[in-house]
Design a protein around this motif. Structure first.
Motif, PDB file in Angstrom:
ATOM      1  N   LYS A 206      -9.435   4.026   0.045  1.00  0.00           N
ATOM      2  CA  LYS A 206      -8.030   3.664  -0.161  1.00  0.00           C
ATOM      3  C   LYS A 206      -7.521   2.879   1.049  1.00  0.00           C
ATOM      4  O   LYS A 206      -7.891   3.156   2.191  1.00  0.00           O
ATOM      5  CB  LYS A 206      -7.203   4.933  -0.366  1.00  0.00           C
ATOM      6  N   ASP A 207      -6.664   1.879   0.781  1.00  0.00           N
ATOM      7  CA  ASP A 207      -6.056   1.007   1.798  1.00  0.00           C
ATOM      8  C   ASP A 207      -7.035  -0.011   2.367  1.00  0.00           C
ATOM      9  O   ASP A 207      -6.707  -0.681   3.354  1.00  0.00           O
ATOM     10  CB  ASP A 207      -5.430   1.816   2.942  1.00  0.00           C
ATOM     11  N   VAL A 228      -6.149  -5.418  -2.483  1.00  0.00           N
ATOM     12  CA  VAL A 228      -5.974  -4.169  -1.748  1.00  0.00           C
ATOM     13  C   VAL A 228      -6.397  -3.023  -2.655  1.00  0.00           C
ATOM     14  O   VAL A 228      -6.003  -2.968  -3.827  1.00  0.00           O
ATOM     15  CB  VAL A 228      -4.506  -3.979  -1.310  1.00  0.00           C
ATOM     16  N   ILE A 359      -0.072  -3.062   3.912  1.00  0.00           N
ATOM     17  CA  ILE A 359      -0.759  -1.950   3.238  1.00  0.00           C
ATOM     18  C   ILE A 359       0.201  -0.850   2.843  1.00  0.00           C
ATOM     19  O   ILE A 359       0.282  -0.444   1.687  1.00  0.00           O
ATOM     20  CB  ILE A 359      -1.878  -1.387   4.131  1.00  0.00           C
ATOM     21  N   LYS A 360       0.976  -0.327   3.796  1.00  0.00           N
ATOM     22  CA  LYS A 360       1.874   0.787   3.469  1.00  0.00           C
ATOM     23  C   LYS A 360       2.982   0.862   4.507  1.00  0.00           C
ATOM     24  O   LYS A 360       2.843   0.389   5.650  1.00  0.00           O
ATOM     25  CB  LYS A 360       1.114   2.114   3.431  1.00  0.00           C
ATOM     26  N   ASP A 400      -1.663  10.370   2.233  1.00  0.00           N
ATOM     27  CA  ASP A 400      -1.958   9.729   0.949  1.00  0.00           C
ATOM     28  C   ASP A 400      -1.601  10.649  -0.208  1.00  0.00           C
ATOM     29  O   ASP A 400      -1.107  10.198  -1.254  1.00  0.00           O
ATOM     30  CB  ASP A 400      -3.444   9.351   0.874  1.00  0.00           C
TER      31      ASP A 400
END
Length: 454
Positions: A206-207, A228, A359-360, A400
């Motif tokens: 993830k990411d 992504v 990304i976040k 997450d």
């Protein structure tokens, strides 16, 4: 009577030997245990008629069982003699053959070597929770953690094959097996093998920012090559930050068209959002695939927090338009000032490579840890001391879970009674897990009767 001191699993309760070689599960003062006790004196009861039988209470830790018997027998001229007496049994501890092999530590018939060629362990943390939820770790002899994976040791090939099938259905992976002949009997035609299963998980977490091959990108609906990874479950879930187009890639497709992560997780940098604007009603190209309804497309100007003394800003499109506001901190990767060592990225048109991929959103990690009122369970395994990097990766995984409801559905989350209950969101708006999604943490232990209970 022979009694198994340590049951193979807590759910099995107390195990007693039923000659010649089988073990039966019996609770104290149960009908099953009474039947087993009566079989011990079956020969003595053959000449009389058993009227009633029942247990006499004894201290659970005394290793004594007392059975009160009422018997009758005709003596003479139709006269019937009835007698009541108590039979006392002494309970001895004994280990079954399977427990002997488990205690030997080095005995195993099958081993599963699970590997993932990546520096981040997010997928393994997720996989651990899935195994715990489905109870597939209970039949293992030993679980050993190494730097790039886990080894599972089993006493039977059938149990190992069950875990391999589970892994292939829950994470994108491929497997191969081999076996080695240990011994054989030429007279009875019996062969003794040790089996080894090798399971390789796709090296995407993830990411991760990935670059697809042109052929694969075209087959997925003409999406951009730079994508992504937003989630790894039974498939790899990708999103195009330029168009919000999404695609799912299973293990077979990945191994036919492999791709790698462009960046190391430690290369993620912190940016501050200078300006952001939503992109409304953008037309899709012909043949485009599905678009995400959980994300919002936006155009943003960002600046590195390490370059605040300069005027250098970066322009990018992002799928985080529903989360970002001017002044927010966000984590991402800088593609403009890096050397990409990737087969497909080096052949791309430079105009199609974004300067920055966000990304976040970034929150205060210390505050999130302090307010986290839940916890996860861990598998008992042989492992080295967790270093700072492993702890950071584990905290990333916990975050997450808070941010992704889809992953959270597959994980058992338990209340942490040591942390006071607060509201579902904090002052910063960081995502939290609601109390409705948490389970009560039950501690299984021996109670006073010798049974397993909470």
């Amino acid at each position: 009577m022979e009694y198994m001191k340590e049951p193979a699993a807590p759910s099995q309760g107390n195990m007693y030997l039923q000659p010649p070689g089988s073990w039966v599960q019996c609770a104290l003062e149960s009908r099953e245990l009474l039947s087993l006790c009566l079989k011990k004196i079956k020969a003595s009861l053959s000449k009389v008629r058993l009227i009633e039988a029942g247990f006499v209470w004894t201290e659970p830790h005394s290793k004594r069982l007392k059975v009160k018997l009422t018997v009758q027998k005709e003596v003479m001229n139709g006269a019937i003699l009835q007698q009541v007496f108590v039979v006392e049994y002494l309970v001895h501890y004994q280990m079954c053959d399977d427990c002997h092999r488990v205690e030997a530590k080095d005995f195993w018939k099958a081993v599963i070597q699970v590997r993932q060629k990546t520096v981040h362990k997010k997928t393994f943390f997720y996989l651990e929770q899935l195994i715990l939820k489905h109870g597939l770790h209970q039949n293992t002899l030993r679980i050993k953690e190494i730097h790039d994976g886990l080894d599972f040791y089993y006493a039977s090939k059938q149990h190992a094959q069950k875990l391999v099938d589970f892994l292939q259905s829950t994470v994108p992976s491929r497997s191969k097996s081999s076996q080695r002949l240990i011994s054989h009997d030429i007279h009875s035609n019996v062969y003794n093998y040790k089996s080894t299963f090798s399971v390789e998980i796709v090296p995407i977490c993830k990411d991760s920012v990935v670059c697809l091959s042109p052929k694969l990108a075209q087959s997925l609906g003409n999406m951009s090559q730079i994508c992504v990874c937003i989630r790894v479950t039974s498939t790899i879930h990708l999103i195009d930050p330029n168009t919000l187009q999404i695609a799912d890639i299973d293990g077979n497709t990945y191994w036919r068209h492999p791709f790698n992560s462009l960046f190391h997780p430690k290369q993620m940098e912190e940016f501050i959002v200078m300006d952001v604007s939503r992109v409304q009603n953008r037309k899709q190209n012909a043949g485009a695939g599905m678009r995400s309804n959980k994300h919002s497309l936006a155009e943003a100007w960002v600046q590195k927090t390490s370059e605040m003394n300069t005027d250098h800003q970066y322009f990018c499109r992002t799928h985080l338009g529903h989360l970002l506001n001017p002044g927010d901190l966000v984590l991402g990767f800088d593609l403009a000032n890096c050397n990409l060592n990737d087969e497909f990225a080096n052949k791309m048109n430079p105009h199609n490579v974004p300067e920055v991929v966000l990304i976040k959103k970034s929150y205060d990690r210390t505050k999130r840890q302090r307010r986290r009122n839940w916890k996860l369970k861990e598998m008992a395994r042989d492992k080295e001391d967790m270093d700072t990097d492993d702890e950071r990766q584990y905290q990333d995984f916990l975050e997450d879970l808070e941010e992704d409801e889809t992953i959270r559905k597959n994980v058992n989350i338990y209340k942490d009674t040591k942390i006071p209950v607060e509201s579902d969101t904090d002052d910063e708006g960081a995502p939290r897990i609601s109390l409705a999604e948490m389970l009560e943490d039950l501690h299984i232990s021996h109670d006073a009767t010798g049974l397993w209970g909470g």
